[in-house]
Design an enzyme around this catalytic site. Structure first.
Site, mmCIF file in Angstrom:
data_model
loop_
_atom_site.group_PDB
_atom_site.id
_atom_site.type_symbol
_atom_site.label_atom_id
_atom_site.label_comp_id
_atom_site.label_asym_id
_atom_site.label_seq_id
_atom_site.Cartn_x
_atom_site.Cartn_y
_atom_site.Cartn_z
ATOM 1 N N TYR A 45 0.862 -1.183 0.000
ATOM 2 C CA TYR A 45 0.000 0.000 0.000
ATOM 3 C C TYR A 45 0.895 1.229 0.000
ATOM 4 O O TYR A 45 1.891 1.301 0.725
ATOM 5 C CB TYR A 45 -0.883 0.002 1.249
ATOM 6 C CG TYR A 45 -1.669 1.286 1.425
ATOM 7 C CD1 TYR A 45 -2.965 1.398 0.912
ATOM 8 C CD2 TYR A 45 -1.119 2.375 2.095
ATOM 9 C CE1 TYR A 45 -3.681 2.564 1.059
ATOM 10 C CE2 TYR A 45 -1.822 3.550 2.237
ATOM 11 C CZ TYR A 45 -3.104 3.643 1.718
ATOM 12 O OH TYR A 45 -3.815 4.798 1.861
ATOM 13 N N GLU A 104 -3.559 7.645 -3.901
ATOM 14 C CA GLU A 104 -3.523 6.416 -3.102
ATOM 15 C C GLU A 104 -3.403 5.227 -4.045
ATOM 16 O O GLU A 104 -4.256 5.034 -4.913
ATOM 17 C CB GLU A 104 -4.813 6.321 -2.284
ATOM 18 C CG GLU A 104 -4.812 5.126 -1.348
ATOM 19 C CD GLU A 104 -6.190 4.881 -0.765
ATOM 20 O OE1 GLU A 104 -7.193 5.155 -1.447
ATOM 21 O OE2 GLU A 104 -6.252 4.407 0.378
#
Lengths: 629, 431
Positions: free
Chosen positions: B153, B241
């Site tokens: 991530y 993101e």
């Protein structure tokens, strides 16, 4: 001016000043915001400041000049600089910049301002500065020890000292909230709207505002609640503090911490608005970019509770904010912390003329009047008729002329007649004096207006002016009951010409087609043509004497127009006479012939005609033979 | 909720980002997403990434079935993924009104792509997050499906506390990051970026190492991180993101899915980005309001609010709420209100059938209250106002304004202060 409380050690960020504004503070205003500057100056004046707080303005889009403002009753000139550098150099006493730069230019001008060490405080009014730019501004400000108020703010106010831009609203508000002298209560809020509300609350419940700052609605304000609360804590004149927080962010928790740690000891009244957000299922972004709770601790409800727990005075709702402020204040008065000062009435600032007028306080006779055209509203209006309707009704040029010249909506046949008159008078060749003048002028290289007016200036009694004169002569004779024969005889006896009678080439046998067309139209469309009939009777007599003594175009239009004015039903007899008297008929010729003159001007330019010089052989030089003494 | 479907689907390169907000309490980061963010379709985001040199799967965009088929052949991939392009999430489990199930299809046979696209394009796709009738699909994306051997991530965002951009990463990718932060906070890594300096090499490498990229992949990942930061700054993003930022069996670091949030304030200098905004899924009232320089947000209550200043508008909503009412909207007229604005604002409010009462709360600072009063009376007359109207005015020239309202002969309830106004508005509805 006292030196600012800051000295930057190598590597360490410079300390910020506790006191941002004094009674002597001088500012530079970036942007041509004359209304805001006047507001600041009026505030300065009611605060009994010795000098205006605005030393100069910076506006890169004009050259250096001076702008006029009022200082009380007096008019003063404030310099405006194209370059910020110049402004700073010429006004070294300035330590505040108020930036009305647009959201596009605020970044550059703010960064530029921070290169000048004299600047300690910058207020940025613009809303909508990109976040990446605001971040850079804040970082630079941290390094330089500059206090940033904003972006997206109205600014702040320090009664008796200084006002940023439009803070506090107009003078009426300033006076109503007693913002011209310091009280004991300092506040910090986000938005300008709420600062108005706070000024109002504080003035009603306490001895007044000491200082108030709106830090702005952006996600990343240049200075924070805590920055200002700490300043207030360290300012002896401030006895209590109000903080109006908002949903979103965690700044308010720093206040909690400050209270707990004993850093903040003065009473703090707090409220965070946005408590209703919790009732919406979806997340709501309220107007301010920063006003959005992204986690439970950022909600207004949570922050209010935390502040309450930390020992701040927190009302149950915004409604009760004023009650809490009052009770805290009353206690401070009771225990002797606050001793309310004697009220001194502020000096009066003369009211602006336009504002007084808007309020209906004054009236003055207008020096200018109009009754035919109004351009102020949504739509242009000619004599009461909106322009859209003029087109809808297909009023044409004649109709518009009727509205603007006669203030009347004329019947269709009359409008058409006016148009026909304009058409037949539009031009009569290059030889007539007006056209000739226009051509000579055009060939001398002059512009359109000069050439046109040069031609128009020849219009008078001899050229073109016969319309009016004919109308007057014929109607005077007709109205006095003179028979056509009596009229002709009288004029002959007086040795006067009958205006509108006679043509250089046209005659009874070679009629003028222009007159013929108009005559047919009048006969067919006018309800009555008594004046024309009278003139035609006169023509019969004159042509019997000499065939070219016909009713010419000028004479025809003159009399037919009198018929029109008298019989179309729109005018009283007096009105009809008045129009003839004040030269309306001549106007037809001037307007019509202007078309021709402009045509001649364009024609000459197109033909590239050079300077005209009248040939010698066409001039007879008849000077005296010899001048002997 | 996304974690379960994420691991399976994401490994095939499906879009897994949910619209849910990610909160990293543990690392003291705040995700900020303005309510009306600019929404980009997946292919638009990927194009932006591609332009910044970020590694994404190879893909084509098609508006017709034949184009889609053509693209599938051109890709020449081992496996192809076909995705319907709509803004709402939950596409994988959506249903088309053509009968086709699933807005995302995986296939090894390029020949079937045309047939599948035929059942997507021009049809409405209904998912958990769309309106009941679904959203019409106008575009599909045909992409190479890649295998993922490991998921991480990575995000960059503007952070309030750090006063600038911050990188956040975790080797635990492909799943709900909130959960990771909650259960294994030690696996969340944070790197504060100096906005003047940008990402330093040592920072990028450290992050890559923290994301557990090994050997040559570490440098590749660091390079991707720097490129993502370039993108972040270039497009004025508030958040980029990437979940997952993964590695393939072929030893490539690839951004499989990304969500980019943009700074509304930067619209003026990001014309090309904002031009991609698909307004067809936006609220028409909000757009109409924007035309008149009004800030309008529809809410689900029945008392319309009409206020100048964002703070005051919020306080007004609060007090309505406090007195048992529910605001129908949030409407900020801004500082310098004009008569025309008042009229247009009223038009918007009265056009909303939910509205059962209107509350006006204006503090005239630099604005003359009489102008507001004139605007109100004019609007009331011309729009033949049917619902009760409560007005609280304060500030400049307020006495004249009150006189105008009083003498207008219109059924306007005057209020003394904010509390009074809220009480009267709530009472007006109960009647």
């Amino acid at each position: 001016m006292s030196p600012p409380a800051k000295k930057s050690k190598a590597g360490l960020p410079a300390a910020r000043a506790t006191t941002l504004f004094r009674k002597q503070t001088k500012a530079i205003v970036w942007g041509m915001q004359t209304r805001a500057v006047q507001g600041m100056l009026d505030f300065d004046y009611v605060c009994s400041r010795d000098e205006p707080s605005v030393a100069a303005m910076v506006y890169p889009f004009t050259g250096d000049h001076k702008q006029k403002f009022y200082w009380g009753h007096k008019e003063i000139l404030t310099p405006v600089y194209k370059s910020m550098d110049d402004a700073m150099k010429k006004h070294p006493e300035v330590d505040v910049l108020i930036s009305f730069a647009s959201l596009r230019s605020a970044f550059d001008s703010t960064m530029e301002a921070m290169q000048h060490p004299q600047i300690h405080t910058i207020a940025i009014i613009a809303e909508g500065i990109p976040e990446a730019q605001t971040r850079k501004i804040i970082k630079m400000a941290d390094e330089k020890g500059v206090t940033i108020i904003g972006p997206a703010t109205v600014g702040g106010i320090k009664p008796g000292c200084f006002k940023i831009g439009n803070t506090g609203g107009m003078l009426d508000n300033i006076l109503a909230s007693k913002l011209y002298r310091p009280g004991s209560v300092a506040y910090v809020s986000r938005s300008g709207g709420m600062s108005n509300e706070l000024n109002n609350i504080v003035s009603r419940t306490t001895d007044g505002v000491y200082e108030g700052v709106a830090i702005g609605g952006d996600r990343y304000p240049g200075s924070t609640f805590m920055d200002h609360v700490l300043r207030y804590q360290d300012t002896p004149g401030v006895k209590m503090i109000i903080m109006l927080g908002e949903i979103g962010g965690s700044e308010e928790y720093k206040i909690c911490q400050g209270i707990r740690e004993g850093r903040i000891t003065k009473p703090v009244v707090c409220w965070c608005i946005g408590t209703c957000a919790t009732m919406f299922t979806s997340e709501v972004q309220f107007g301010h970019a920063g006003a959005c709770a992204n986690q439970a601790s950022e909600t207004a409800v949570a922050k209010n509770q935390a502040l309450r727990d930390a020992g701040a005075y927190v009302p149950k709702s915004f409604d009760e904010l004023d009650d809490v402020v009052k009770s805290v204040y009353d206690e401070l008065v009771a225990n002797g912390t606050i001793i309310p000062a004697q009220e001194v009435p502020p000096p009066t600032v003369p009211m602006d003329y336009s504002w007084a007028r808007e309020l209906g306080l004054i009236r003055k006779p207008a020096s200018f009047m109009t009754s035919i055209c109004d351009e102020r509203g949504q739509e242009l209006i000619y004599a009461g008729m909106p322009i859209t309707e003029i087109f809808k009704e297909e009023m044409g040029l004649g109709g518009v002329l009727g509205l603007l010249w006669f203030q009347r909506r004329l019947p269709r046949y009359a409008c058409k007649f006016i148009e026909m008159c304009l058409m037949v008078t539009a031009d009569h060749g290059p030889a007539v004096s007006g056209a000739h003048n226009t051509i000579v002028c055009a060939r001398a290289g002059k512009d359109l207006i000069s050439s046109l007016t040069s031609g128009l200036l020849t219009i008078g009694d001899r050229f073109g002016g016969a319309l009016d004169a004919a109308a007057k002569q014929f109607s005077k004779a007709f109205d006095s009951g003179m028979l056509p024969m009596e009229f002709v005889n009288k004029m002959k006896k007086d040795g006067k010409l009958i205006m509108g009678i006679g043509h250089r080439v046209k005659s009874i046998n070679n009629p003028d087609m222009r007159v013929q067309i108009l005559k047919d139209y009048v006969k067919q469309n006018f309800p009555s043509s008594v004046m024309l009939d009278y003139a035609l009777d006169v023509e019969k007599i004159t042509t019997s004497k000499k065939p070219n003594l016909i009713l010419n175009v000028d004479g025809f239009i003159g009399v037919a127009f009198v018929d029109l004015l008298r019989t179309c039903g729109g005018f009283t007899r007096d009105e009809a006479d008045e129009f003839v008297e004040i030269g309306a008929l001549n106007g037809i010729f001037v307007l019509g012939r202007s078309m021709g003159f402009i045509g001649h001007y364009l024609d000459q330019k197109r033909l590239k005609q050079g300077l005209y010089r009248h040939p010698w052989d066409d001039i007879s030089y008849v000077l005296p033979e010899h001048m002997s003494m | 909720m996304a974690a379960s479907m994420a691991s399976q689907a994401a490994s095939r390169g499906l879009r897994t980002t949910t619209s849910k907000h990610i909160l990293l309490n543990k690392v003291k980061c705040t995700w900020l997403s303005p309510r009306r963010w600019l929404n980009l379709q997946e292919y638009q985001s990927k194009k932006l990434m591609q332009e910044s040199g970020v590694a994404v799967q190879r893909f084509y965009v098609a508006d017709t079935a034949s184009e889609a088929l053509e693209a599938a052949k051109k890709l020449n991939a081992k496996e192809i993924v076909l995705k319907a392009q709509i803004l709402a999430g939950g596409r994988g489990k959506g249903v088309f009104d053509s009968g086709l199930k699933g807005g995302v299809h995986l296939t090894k046979d390029p020949a079937v792509v045309g047939e599948l696209a035929n059942q997507m394009l021009g049809f409405n796709l209904t998912t958990k997050q769309t309106p009941k009738d679904g959203v019409k699909v106008k575009t599909v994306m045909v992409a190479e499906a890649l295998d993922i051997t490991r998921e991480t991530y990575f995000a960059i965002l503007m952070d309030r506390a750090c006063n600038g951009p911050v990188m956040v990463g975790s080797p635990q990718g492909g799943m709900d990051i909130e959960e990771v932060a909650d259960k294994t906070p030690e696996l969340i890594f944070k790197e504060v970026i100096d906005i003047f300096e940008g990402v330093r090499d040592d920072q990028a490498l450290r992050m890559a190492a923290n994301l557990e990229f090994k050997g040559p992949l570490q440098r590749q990942a660091a390079d991707q991180i720097k490129r993502l930061y370039d993108l972040f700054m270039k497009v004025d993003a508030t958040q980029v993101e990437v979940n997952p930022l993964g590695e393939t069996p072929q030893g490539q670091v690839v951004c499989f899915d990304a969500k980019i949030s943009f700074d509304d304030n930067a619209e003026f200098r990001q014309k090309s980005v904002f031009a991609m905004d698909d307004m067809s899924e936006s609220d028409p009232t909000e757009m109409e309001a924007a035309k008149w320089d009004l800030k309008y947000i529809g809410l689900d209550g029945n008392i319309a609010c009409f206020v100048n200043g964002a703070g005051l508008a919020m306080a007004t909503c609060d007090i309505i709420d406090l007195h048992g009412g529910k605001p129908a909207n949030f409407l900020d007229l801004g500082g310098g209100v004009q008569e025309r604005q008042v009229y247009e604002a009223f038009k918007l409010l009265t056009a909303d059938p939910k509205v059962e009462a209107i509350l006006v709360n204006i503090f005239g600072g630099i604005v003359n209250c009489a102008i507001i009063a004139n605007g109100i009376t004019k609007a009331c007359r011309e729009l033949e106002l049917k619902v009760p109207l409560v007005v609280r005015l304060e500030g400049t020239n307020v006495d004249e304004a009150k006189r105008i309202l009083r003498e207008s002969g219109l059924p306007i309830t005057a209020a003394e202060n904010l509390e009074d106004a809220a009480k009267k508005a709530v009472a007006a509805i109960r009647k």
